[in-house]
Design a protein around this motif. Sequence first.
Motif, PDB file in Angstrom:
ATOM      1  N   SER A 225       0.836  -1.210   0.000  1.00 32.16           N
ATOM      2  CA  SER A 225       0.000   0.000   0.000  1.00 32.16           C
ATOM      3  C   SER A 225       0.870   1.259   0.000  1.00 32.16           C
ATOM      4  CB  SER A 225      -0.950  -0.006   1.201  1.00 32.16           C
ATOM      5  OG  SER A 225      -0.235   0.067   2.422  1.00 32.16           O
ATOM      6  N   TRP A 226       1.951   1.241   0.763  1.00 35.16           N
ATOM      7  CA  TRP A 226       2.889   2.368   0.736  1.00 35.16           C
ATOM      8  C   TRP A 226       3.593   2.453  -0.610  1.00 35.16           C
ATOM      9  CZ3 TRP A 226       3.407   6.350   4.003  1.00 35.16           C
ATOM     10  CH2 TRP A 226       2.830   6.243   5.277  1.00 35.16           C
ATOM     11  N   LEU A 364       1.990  12.121   1.162  1.00 33.88           N
ATOM     12  CA  LEU A 364       1.520  10.818   0.690  1.00 33.88           C
ATOM     13  C   LEU A 364       0.104  10.528   1.183  1.00 33.88           C
ATOM     14  CD1 LEU A 364       4.752   8.630   1.041  1.00 33.88           C
ATOM     15  CD2 LEU A 364       3.716   9.512  -1.061  1.00 33.88           C
ATOM     16  N   MET A 385      -2.417   1.059   5.113  1.00 34.85           N
ATOM     17  CA  MET A 385      -1.083   1.651   5.195  1.00 34.85           C
ATOM     18  C   MET A 385      -0.566   1.678   6.628  1.00 34.85           C
ATOM     19  SD  MET A 385      -1.483   4.872   2.522  1.00 34.85           S
ATOM     20  CE  MET A 385       0.041   5.659   3.046  1.00 34.85           C
TER      21      MET A 385
END
Length: 461
Positions: A225-226, A364, A385
């Motif tokens: 996810s990151w 982000l 995340m």
Amino acid sequence: MVFSSLVFLFVFLPITLFIYFISPNKLKNLLLLFVSLIFYAWGEPIYILLMLFSAVVDYVHGIFIAKFKGRFFAKLFLFSSLFINIGILSFFKYANFFIENLNLLLGADLGLLNLPLPIGISFYTFQTMSYTIDVYRGRVQPQKNPIALAMYVCLFPQLIAGPIVRYETIEKELIHRRVTVHQFAEGIRLFIIGLGKKVLLANNIGFLWNSIEGRSFSELTVISSWLGIIAFALQIYFDFSGYSDMARGLGKMFGFNFPVNFQYPYLSRSITEFWRRWHMTLSGWFRDYVYIPLGGSREGKLKLYRNLFIVWGLTGFWHGASWNFIVWGLYFGLFIAVEKGGFNQLLARLYPVFQHLYFIFFILIGWVLFVFEDLKAGFQYLSIMFGLSGNSVLNELTLYELYTNGALFIIAIIGAMPVIKLFENRRIISILSPIFYFTILLLSTAFLVNESYNPFLYFRF
């Protein structure tokens, strides 16, 4: 038609340049208007009429605003121009949004219009509004030549996705401009750099984001996810800044000097600094035509915060008719308010690496809010995340993606920094630069021949 297409690169652009430079000066504006309409009609022929209507409206209003300068009718014509421009933008871009929310709020069943969004309408509407506002303010004289003003509105290099070029920036160049060999060469260099950003970096790193975004949330890991949102952050930067570079390069080829739109934004150490470096022409537009007229920071803290939230709510809404964009805009408005309220002083005491980590972390999170139009899905992605959804931290697929995309990430991160500028004045670099730019052009062409994946993210804004 997009700049990063074989038809544009090897048919439209060469023919346009050839005809332009053999044409007499008095016909160059008419020619540019004509080819700009062809460029726009390639994707949306019917909306040419809408764009020309905007040009006619602001041409007429500009004349009358100047004629009645200092009198009530000047203000009346200004309001009329703004009403028409904002009305057109609202109708085509936001009608469905308002209808959907009215249906939810009132329990009604009003039918959606489902109109296709005219490409570039957010950009050229802001340009035409800045023209009439600046005529009213006395910053520019009204353009008496309708062809010149229509060409300004429709000019194909910056028509689709900016940068937002204010009339005052190219006022003189609309009538008197010349192209030097140096300027033309600089235009080619800028265009090739932008093409490489778009085709070689944005498209390729976009594959990874599309792959991760396309999976069910249960299949994602914390690391993936990151990895995905970092990929999107790089994709949208190279996609949009690449297009802006190509637009500026094309502008120089035809004798125009468009403003810089990106200044290495991922080197920022605060959210405030980021918005001084990212989509600079949009930030400048809202500053000069919304924030400052509202009073800016001149009338105390409370009005400062009010003005910030108005501007950033509108900035988010400008990007799209969806609640996630409004939340995204207000998210940045909150951070900028906090930083202006004193946090910047605390931030300045930290080591640069901690300043940068602070910025990267929150930018982000902001991109998650931006990319998921379904806010519920966006918050679910954020929970993955931060390891709050029970997903595994790592698996074999994530390791494979890290391994196969590692080199691309390194190249992209280096590309987001001013590395080339460090070597610009070195003699060996100046000798090898033609080979460097030719290689980028050759590789980009090869990718365009072999790939069907060539999106442009900001077309939908």
